[in-house]
Design an enzyme around this catalytic site. Structure first.
Site, short mmCIF file in Angstrom:
data_model
loop_
_atom_site.label_atom_id
_atom_site.label_comp_id
_atom_site.label_asym_id
_atom_site.label_seq_id
_atom_site.Cartn_x
_atom_site.Cartn_y
_atom_site.Cartn_z
N GLY A 34 1.21 -1.54 0.09
CA GLY A 34 0.39 -0.05 0.32
C GLY A 34 1.12 1.11 0.11
O GLY A 34 2.71 1.55 0.59
N ALA A 83 15.77 10.63 -1.34
CA ALA A 83 16.86 10.94 -0.20
C ALA A 83 17.57 10.64 -1.15
O ALA A 83 18.80 10.75 -0.77
CB ALA A 83 16.44 10.87 0.85
N VAL A 84 16.69 8.66 -1.32
CA VAL A 84 17.73 7.41 -1.56
C VAL A 84 18.78 7.48 -2.90
O VAL A 84 19.97 7.40 -2.75
CB VAL A 84 17.31 6.44 -1.82
CG1 VAL A 84 17.82 5.45 -2.89
CG2 VAL A 84 16.65 5.85 -0.81
N ARG A 144 0.89 -4.66 -5.57
CA ARG A 144 1.42 -6.67 -4.90
C ARG A 144 1.78 -7.30 -5.83
O ARG A 144 0.69 -7.51 -6.27
CB ARG A 144 0.57 -6.30 -2.83
CG ARG A 144 0.18 -5.63 -2.52
CD ARG A 144 -1.20 -6.10 -1.63
NE ARG A 144 -0.81 -5.31 -0.29
CZ ARG A 144 -1.63 -3.38 0.20
NH1 ARG A 144 -2.30 -3.56 -1.13
NH2 ARG A 144 -1.46 -3.09 0.91
N ASP A 176 4.92 -4.30 5.99
CA ASP A 176 5.46 -6.27 6.32
C ASP A 176 5.43 -7.01 5.34
O ASP A 176 6.42 -7.45 5.48
CB ASP A 176 3.30 -6.33 7.80
CG ASP A 176 4.23 -7.96 8.37
OD1 ASP A 176 5.07 -8.16 8.79
OD2 ASP A 176 2.86 -8.85 7.96
N THR A 236 4.51 2.62 5.70
CA THR A 236 2.99 2.30 6.02
C THR A 236 1.77 3.44 6.80
O THR A 236 2.64 3.44 7.83
CB THR A 236 2.76 0.92 6.53
OG1 THR A 236 1.38 0.28 6.78
CG2 THR A 236 3.87 0.95 7.77
N ASP A 296 0.11 2.67 8.77
CA ASP A 296 -1.06 2.32 9.90
C ASP A 296 0.85 1.68 11.66
O ASP A 296 -0.05 1.67 12.84
CB ASP A 296 -0.84 0.36 9.71
CG ASP A 296 -2.38 -0.19 8.63
OD1 ASP A 296 -3.48 0.94 9.64
OD2 ASP A 296 -1.99 -0.94 8.15
N ASP A 316 2.79 -0.13 11.97
CA ASP A 316 2.76 -1.30 13.13
C ASP A 316 4.07 -2.58 12.84
O ASP A 316 4.19 -3.48 13.24
CB ASP A 316 1.60 -2.13 13.04
CG ASP A 316 1.45 -2.51 11.24
OD1 ASP A 316 2.39 -2.11 10.12
OD2 ASP A 316 0.30 -2.92 10.46
N ARG A 357 -18.25 16.89 12.47
CA ARG A 357 -18.68 16.95 13.76
C ARG A 357 -19.27 18.42 13.77
O ARG A 357 -20.59 18.46 14.47
CB ARG A 357 -17.16 18.00 14.70
CG ARG A 357 -18.12 17.96 16.47
CD ARG A 357 -17.23 18.16 17.32
NE ARG A 357 -16.13 16.83 16.98
CZ ARG A 357 -16.56 16.45 18.41
NH1 ARG A 357 -17.94 16.13 19.06
NH2 ARG A 357 -15.89 15.07 19.12
N ARG A 386 -26.45 14.30 15.55
CA ARG A 386 -26.06 13.18 15.50
C ARG A 386 -25.58 12.55 15.97
O ARG A 386 -24.24 12.96 16.96
CB ARG A 386 -26.28 12.94 13.69
CG ARG A 386 -27.59 13.60 12.92
CD ARG A 386 -27.42 13.57 11.63
NE ARG A 386 -28.14 13.38 10.46
CZ ARG A 386 -28.65 13.95 9.49
NH1 ARG A 386 -27.54 14.73 8.77
NH2 ARG A 386 -29.67 13.98 9.22
N GLY A 446 -7.41 0.11 9.47
CA GLY A 446 -6.61 -0.02 10.28
C GLY A 446 -7.43 -2.08 10.00
O GLY A 446 -8.32 -2.25 11.43
N ARG A 447 -6.97 -2.36 9.42
CA ARG A 447 -7.25 -3.92 9.41
C ARG A 447 -6.97 -4.80 10.58
O ARG A 447 -7.61 -5.78 10.83
CB ARG A 447 -6.68 -4.66 7.89
CG ARG A 447 -7.46 -5.75 7.80
CD ARG A 447 -6.58 -6.47 6.27
NE ARG A 447 -5.69 -6.20 7.01
CZ ARG A 447 -4.71 -6.93 4.67
NH1 ARG A 447 -5.20 -6.60 3.91
NH2 ARG A 447 -3.14 -6.70 5.50
N GLY A 496 -11.07 15.31 19.61
CA GLY A 496 -12.00 14.65 20.36
C GLY A 496 -13.09 13.29 20.47
O GLY A 496 -14.35 14.39 20.85
N GLU A 522 -11.46 0.01 10.71
CA GLU A 522 -11.68 -1.42 9.88
C GLU A 522 -11.47 -2.57 10.17
O GLU A 522 -12.95 -3.55 10.37
CB GLU A 522 -11.70 -0.67 8.33
CG GLU A 522 -10.04 -1.96 7.99
CD GLU A 522 -9.19 -1.23 6.56
OE1 GLU A 522 -9.53 -1.71 6.04
OE2 GLU A 522 -8.32 -1.14 6.72
N LEU A 568 -8.91 7.92 1.70
CA LEU A 568 -8.50 8.97 1.89
C LEU A 568 -6.94 9.32 2.46
O LEU A 568 -6.57 9.92 2.78
CB LEU A 568 -9.49 9.98 2.71
CG LEU A 568 -10.62 10.20 1.55
CD1 LEU A 568 -11.96 11.13 3.11
CD2 LEU A 568 -10.56 11.58 0.22
#
Length: 324
Positions: free
Chosen positions: A14, A25-26, A75, A106, A129, A131, A133, A158, A166, A174-175, A189, A224, A255
């Protein structure tokens, strides 16, 4: 070091804001070290297909502020096979590439682990990534931007939530982990945050909403991969059990992958990209470059697996104290 003359750089998995800054930079650090650089278009699949392009200093001009990746990303099912990885190595030899730098998450690092075990080529990984993680780094490229984007969207929601009293269930990416949901929910908040690392209870959510009946709106951030389902499923369950509430859902989805990277992501990507080339120059490779306590560190590929979030109790206390 005399054997390394030509570096290949690519993005995989992703996309994440800041990948272009890392590529920049590389490329520029390698050129200053008199190394040739080729961009591999389309990740591991591009490597198998021999889709390479020469990279120069001007090639990476005016990209530090751009989201996505100029090298594209993908992928590759073929790279999951030993035969596919062998084809990739044949292409690298054909184009005389001596070393690789990959930017991804990962799956990218697992691919690097297998590739370096089967084909002894110098390889460096950069954590790209949204995430955040991966073991071996405090922050990953793209995470800061994804959280900032989520917060900006939640702030806008909001406004309309308050106008109509509502309840909004807002889904973020965030799988497997709730890092984005937790950070963006606290920063915006939110009244509740639902993540894969905790058990979701519809009755408890309703009880908290009833305890906050004085509020004009109620925002619930959902990762998610929450074990009770995404925002749509959870909102439907909630509405069935609580038909008197005005319930809406919003899925932010991809997004969070787009947009111009924040200053933090640009700086992080630049530092890691420079460090990747420096490590190759030191003949220190087959690991991921990360950052810990604001210092560059290296971690062997085998240890850079996706980790589950250990819930920060301070964050939980912040949420419940500040949501009333």
């Amino acid at each position: 070091m005399a054997t390394i003359k030509h570096i290949g750089v690519f993005c995989s998995g992703g996309d994440a804001p800041g990948m272009n800054a890392a590529v920049r930079a590389v490329v520029r650090t390698a050129i200053q070290a008199n190394l040739k650089v080729s961009g591999i278009i389309g990740g591991y699949q591009g490597m198998i297909d021999g889709n390479f392009m020469p990279m120069y200093s001007h090639t990476v001009g005016n990209i530090i502020h751009r989201g996505g990746t100029i090298l594209k990303s993908a992928r590759s099912k073929d790279f999951h096979t030993k035969e596919g990885r062998a084809k990739a190595m044949e292409q690298l030899k054909l184009h005389q590439l001596d070393a690789l730098i990959a930017i991804g998450g990962d799956g990218t690092l697992k691919g690097a682990t297998l590739f370096t075990q089967e084909h002894q080529i110098p390889f460096i990984g950069l954590p790209g990534t949204i995430d955040n993680d991966l073991n071996g780094t405090d922050f990953t490229i793209g995470y800061d931007t994804a959280v900032q984007t989520a917060v900006e969207c939640i702030d806008k929601v909001r406004d309309t939530a308050q106008s109509h009293n509502r309840i909004f269930f807002i889904e973020v990416m965030g799988r497997d982990v709730g890092t984005i949901a937790l950070a963006s929910g606290i920063a915006a908040g939110a009244e509740d945050i639902l993540i894969p690392e905790t058990v979701t209870n519809i009755q408890q959510i309703a009880a908290r909403i009833n305890a906050n009946h004085h509020k004009q709106s109620y925002l619930i951030i959902v990762a998610e991969g929450d074990e009770a389902g995404g925002a749509m499923a959870i909102a439907n369950d909630f509405q069935q059990q609580n038909p008197n509430y005005d319930v809406k859902t919003l899925i932010l989805g991809h997004l969070l992958r787009g947009g111009s990277p924040t200053a933090n992501d640009r700086i992080l990507a630049s530092r890691l990209g420079v460090a990747a080339v420096d490590e190759l120059l030191k003949e220190n490779y087959n690991h991921m470059i990360g950052i810990h306590h604001n210092k560059i560190i290296t971690t062997p590929f085998e240890q850079c697996t996706k980790h589950l979030l250990e819930i920060n109790k301070e964050y939980q206390n912040l949420l419940y104290k500040l949501s009333y």
